[in-house]
Motif scaffolding. Structure first.
Motif, PDB file in Angstrom:
ATOM      1  N   ALA A   1      -2.418   0.314  -5.918  1.00 56.95           N
ATOM      2  CA  ALA A   1      -2.214  -1.033  -6.449  1.00 56.95           C
ATOM      3  C   ALA A   1      -1.353  -1.742  -5.422  1.00 56.95           C
ATOM      4  CB  ALA A   1      -1.533  -1.002  -7.805  1.00 56.95           C
ATOM      5  N   SER A   2      -1.836  -2.869  -4.938  1.00 50.38           N
ATOM      6  CA  SER A   2      -1.154  -3.566  -3.856  1.00 50.38           C
ATOM      7  C   SER A   2      -1.173  -5.062  -4.118  1.00 50.38           C
ATOM      8  CB  SER A   2      -1.870  -3.254  -2.535  1.00 50.38           C
ATOM      9  OG  SER A   2      -1.319  -3.983  -1.475  1.00 50.38           O
ATOM     10  N   LEU A   3      -0.081  -5.717  -3.792  1.00 47.28           N
ATOM     11  CA  LEU A   3      -0.015  -7.169  -3.914  1.00 47.28           C
ATOM     12  C   LEU A   3       0.390  -7.738  -2.566  1.00 47.28           C
ATOM     13  CD1 LEU A   3      -0.220  -9.488  -6.065  1.00 47.28           C
ATOM     14  CD2 LEU A   3       2.287  -9.421  -6.120  1.00 47.28           C
ATOM     15  N   CYS A   4      -0.344  -8.771  -2.131  1.00 49.40           N
ATOM     16  CA  CYS A   4      -0.036  -9.406  -0.857  1.00 49.40           C
ATOM     17  C   CYS A   4      -0.151 -10.914  -0.995  1.00 49.40           C
ATOM     18  CB  CYS A   4      -0.968  -8.905   0.245  1.00 49.40           C
ATOM     19  SG  CYS A   4      -2.691  -9.414   0.076  1.00 49.40           S
ATOM     20  N   THR A   5       0.392 -11.601  -0.016  1.00 48.45           N
ATOM     21  CA  THR A   5       0.248 -13.054   0.018  1.00 48.45           C
ATOM     22  C   THR A   5      -1.185 -13.391   0.415  1.00 48.45           C
ATOM     23  OG1 THR A   5       0.890 -13.189   2.346  1.00 48.45           O
ATOM     24  CG2 THR A   5       2.669 -13.324   0.703  1.00 48.45           C
ATOM     25  N   THR A   6      -1.577 -14.627   0.191  1.00 49.72           N
ATOM     26  CA  THR A   6      -2.939 -15.026   0.550  1.00 49.72           C
ATOM     27  C   THR A   6      -3.128 -15.104   2.063  1.00 49.72           C
ATOM     28  OG1 THR A   6      -2.331 -17.352   0.293  1.00 49.72           O
ATOM     29  CG2 THR A   6      -3.398 -16.285  -1.595  1.00 49.72           C
ATOM     30  N   ASP A   7      -2.019 -15.079   2.810  1.00 47.23           N
ATOM     31  CA  ASP A   7      -2.152 -15.066   4.264  1.00 47.23           C
ATOM     32  C   ASP A   7      -1.919 -13.679   4.861  1.00 47.23           C
ATOM     33  OD1 ASP A   7       0.525 -15.244   3.632  1.00 47.23           O
ATOM     34  OD2 ASP A   7       1.002 -16.768   5.112  1.00 47.23           O
ATOM     35  N   GLY A   8      -1.952 -12.648   4.027  1.00 45.29           N
ATOM     36  CA  GLY A   8      -2.014 -11.281   4.532  1.00 45.29           C
ATOM     37  C   GLY A   8      -0.726 -10.514   4.712  1.00 45.29           C
ATOM     38  N   PHE A   9       0.354 -10.953   4.085  1.00 51.08           N
ATOM     39  CA  PHE A   9       1.603 -10.212   4.199  1.00 51.08           C
ATOM     40  C   PHE A   9       1.841  -9.377   2.944  1.00 51.08           C
ATOM     41  CE2 PHE A   9       2.130 -13.758   7.101  1.00 51.08           C
ATOM     42  CZ  PHE A   9       2.557 -13.087   8.241  1.00 51.08           C
ATOM     43  N   PRO A  10       2.178  -8.102   3.102  1.00 48.20           N
ATOM     44  CA  PRO A  10       2.377  -7.247   1.931  1.00 48.20           C
ATOM     45  C   PRO A  10       3.619  -7.662   1.142  1.00 48.20           C
ATOM     46  CG  PRO A  10       2.987  -6.066   3.938  1.00 48.20           C
ATOM     47  CD  PRO A  10       2.421  -7.386   4.357  1.00 48.20           C
ATOM     48  N   ILE A  11       3.498  -7.621  -0.172  1.00 41.66           N
ATOM     49  CA  ILE A  11       4.631  -7.872  -1.059  1.00 41.66           C
ATOM     50  C   ILE A  11       5.091  -6.555  -1.652  1.00 41.66           C
ATOM     51  CG2 ILE A  11       5.402  -8.989  -3.182  1.00 41.66           C
ATOM     52  CD1 ILE A  11       3.337 -11.219  -2.526  1.00 41.66           C
ATOM     53  N   SER A  12       4.138  -5.801  -2.204  1.00 40.41           N
ATOM     54  CA  SER A  12       4.459  -4.495  -2.768  1.00 40.41           C
ATOM     55  C   SER A  12       3.188  -3.657  -2.808  1.00 40.41           C
ATOM     56  CB  SER A  12       5.034  -4.652  -4.178  1.00 40.41           C
ATOM     57  OG  SER A  12       5.502  -3.418  -4.663  1.00 40.41           O
ATOM     58  N   CYS A  13       3.363  -2.368  -2.627  1.00 37.13           N
ATOM     59  CA  CYS A  13       2.227  -1.452  -2.631  1.00 37.13           C
ATOM     60  C   CYS A  13       2.657  -0.151  -3.292  1.00 37.13           C
ATOM     61  CB  CYS A  13       1.765  -1.196  -1.201  1.00 37.13           C
ATOM     62  SG  CYS A  13       0.323  -0.111  -1.069  1.00 37.13           S
ATOM     63  N   PHE A  14       1.875   0.300  -4.239  1.00 37.15           N
ATOM     64  CA  PHE A  14       2.134   1.578  -4.893  1.00 37.15           C
ATOM     65  C   PHE A  14       0.873   2.408  -4.731  1.00 37.15           C
ATOM     66  CE2 PHE A  14       2.746   4.617  -8.274  1.00 37.15           C
ATOM     67  CZ  PHE A  14       4.102   4.875  -8.174  1.00 37.15           C
ATOM     68  N   SER A  15       0.997   3.570  -4.079  1.00 42.12           N
ATOM     69  CA  SER A  15      -0.205   4.337  -3.767  1.00 42.12           C
ATOM     70  C   SER A  15       0.076   5.823  -3.661  1.00 42.12           C
ATOM     71  CB  SER A  15      -0.807   3.846  -2.452  1.00 42.12           C
ATOM     72  OG  SER A  15       0.030   4.191  -1.366  1.00 42.12           O
ATOM     73  N   ILE A  16      -1.021   6.571  -3.551  1.00 43.74           N
ATOM     74  CA  ILE A  16      -0.873   7.996  -3.291  1.00 43.74           C
ATOM     75  C   ILE A  16      -0.489   8.181  -1.834  1.00 43.74           C
ATOM     76  CG2 ILE A  16      -2.473   8.660  -5.125  1.00 43.74           C
ATOM     77  CD1 ILE A  16      -4.571   9.209  -2.963  1.00 43.74           C
ATOM     78  N   SER A  17      -0.003   9.347  -1.486  1.00 45.35           N
ATOM     79  CA  SER A  17       0.630   9.567  -0.194  1.00 45.35           C
ATOM     80  C   SER A  17      -0.265   9.326   1.023  1.00 45.35           C
ATOM     81  CB  SER A  17       1.217  10.967  -0.127  1.00 45.35           C
ATOM     82  OG  SER A  17       0.196  11.934  -0.259  1.00 45.35           O
ATOM     83  N   ASP A  18      -1.542   9.636   0.951  1.00 39.91           N
ATOM     84  CA  ASP A  18      -2.357   9.478   2.159  1.00 39.91           C
ATOM     85  C   ASP A  18      -2.692   8.017   2.474  1.00 39.91           C
ATOM     86  OD1 ASP A  18      -4.116   9.338   0.001  1.00 39.91           O
ATOM     87  OD2 ASP A  18      -5.781  10.157   1.146  1.00 39.91           O
ATOM     88  N   LEU A  19      -2.344   7.107   1.592  1.00 44.28           N
ATOM     89  CA  LEU A  19      -2.578   5.687   1.838  1.00 44.28           C
ATOM     90  C   LEU A  19      -1.298   4.931   2.174  1.00 44.28           C
ATOM     91  CD1 LEU A  19      -5.011   4.964  -1.124  1.00 44.28           C
ATOM     92  CD2 LEU A  19      -5.615   5.397   1.242  1.00 44.28           C
ATOM     93  N   ARG A  20      -0.167   5.578   2.073  1.00 46.63           N
ATOM     94  CA  ARG A  20       1.117   4.886   2.136  1.00 46.63           C
ATOM     95  C   ARG A  20       1.410   4.185   3.454  1.00 46.63           C
ATOM     96  NH1 ARG A  20       4.219  10.231   1.393  1.00 46.63           N
ATOM     97  NH2 ARG A  20       3.845  11.217   3.375  1.00 46.63           N
ATOM     98  N   ASN A  21       0.884   4.677   4.538  1.00 52.65           N
ATOM     99  CA  ASN A  21       1.197   4.089   5.835  1.00 52.65           C
ATOM    100  C   ASN A  21       0.301   2.911   6.196  1.00 52.65           C
ATOM    101  OD1 ASN A  21       3.211   6.021   6.241  1.00 52.65           O
ATOM    102  ND2 ASN A  21       1.735   7.479   7.065  1.00 52.65           N
ATOM    103  N   GLN A  22      -0.532   2.479   5.277  1.00 49.73           N
ATOM    104  CA  GLN A  22      -1.508   1.444   5.600  1.00 49.73           C
ATOM    105  C   GLN A  22      -1.314   0.152   4.813  1.00 49.73           C
ATOM    106  OE1 GLN A  22      -5.545   3.022   5.910  1.00 49.73           O
ATOM    107  NE2 GLN A  22      -4.672   5.065   5.750  1.00 49.73           N
ATOM    108  N   ALA A  23      -0.147  -0.071   4.248  1.00 56.94           N
ATOM    109  CA  ALA A  23       0.088  -1.258   3.420  1.00 56.94           C
ATOM    110  C   ALA A  23      -0.182  -2.552   4.189  1.00 56.94           C
ATOM    111  CB  ALA A  23       1.503  -1.244   2.861  1.00 56.94           C
TER     112      ALA A  23
END
Length: 137
Positions: free
Chosen positions: A34-56
């Motif tokens: 589950a990830s939330l970002c701005t409409t111009d592509g900046f991450p706000i918050s990301c909650f994920s399993i470990s193998d996805l964590r480095n790709q926010a």
């Protein structure tokens, strides 16, 4: 599980956002991101399993781009604004939904494995979207 938040992660709005995202993922083990970002592509918050964590950062860029492309396509084809974009993949579904977070337009991305039906993933994503839109500073 892993969460990534931007500066001011101690703000009440950030805490509420992360709480809602974490609750969704913990109650539905089929949801792996589950990830939330701005409409111009900046991450706000990301909650994920470990193998996805480095790709926010990559998720934020992809999410905002796909959402903008979908919106442009819907407008060009005279279908109004695009509210949700769904990518059906071999291992599950990816949902990109426009929402507001503390009064600013954002893109919510939810990745669900195929053990969760698309209808259920869509329902849970829209519910999270409403919770995020209700967060205020």
């Amino acid at each position: 599980m892993f969460d990534m938040t931007t500066p001011n992660e101690k703000s009440p709005a950030k805490i509420a956002l992360l709480r809602h995202m974490k609750a969704l993922c913990e109650a539905n083990r089929e949801i792996i991101l589950a990830s939330l970002c701005t409409t111009d592509g900046f991450p706000i918050s990301c909650f994920s399993i470990s193998d996805l964590r480095n790709q926010a950062d990559k998720f934020a860029a992809m999410s905002s781009t796909l959402s903008a492309l979908s919106d442009s396509s819907a407008t060009q084809m005279k279908q109004g604004k695009c509210d949700i974009t769904i990518v059906e993949a071999t291992s599950g579904n990816i949902l990109f939904v426009k929402t507001d977070y503390i009064g600013k337009p954002c893109v919510l991305t939810v990745v669900a494995q195929n053990r969760m039906t698309l209808a259920e993933a869509r329902y849970k994503t829209k519910k999270l979207m409403g919770e995020i839109a209700a967060i205020s500073e």
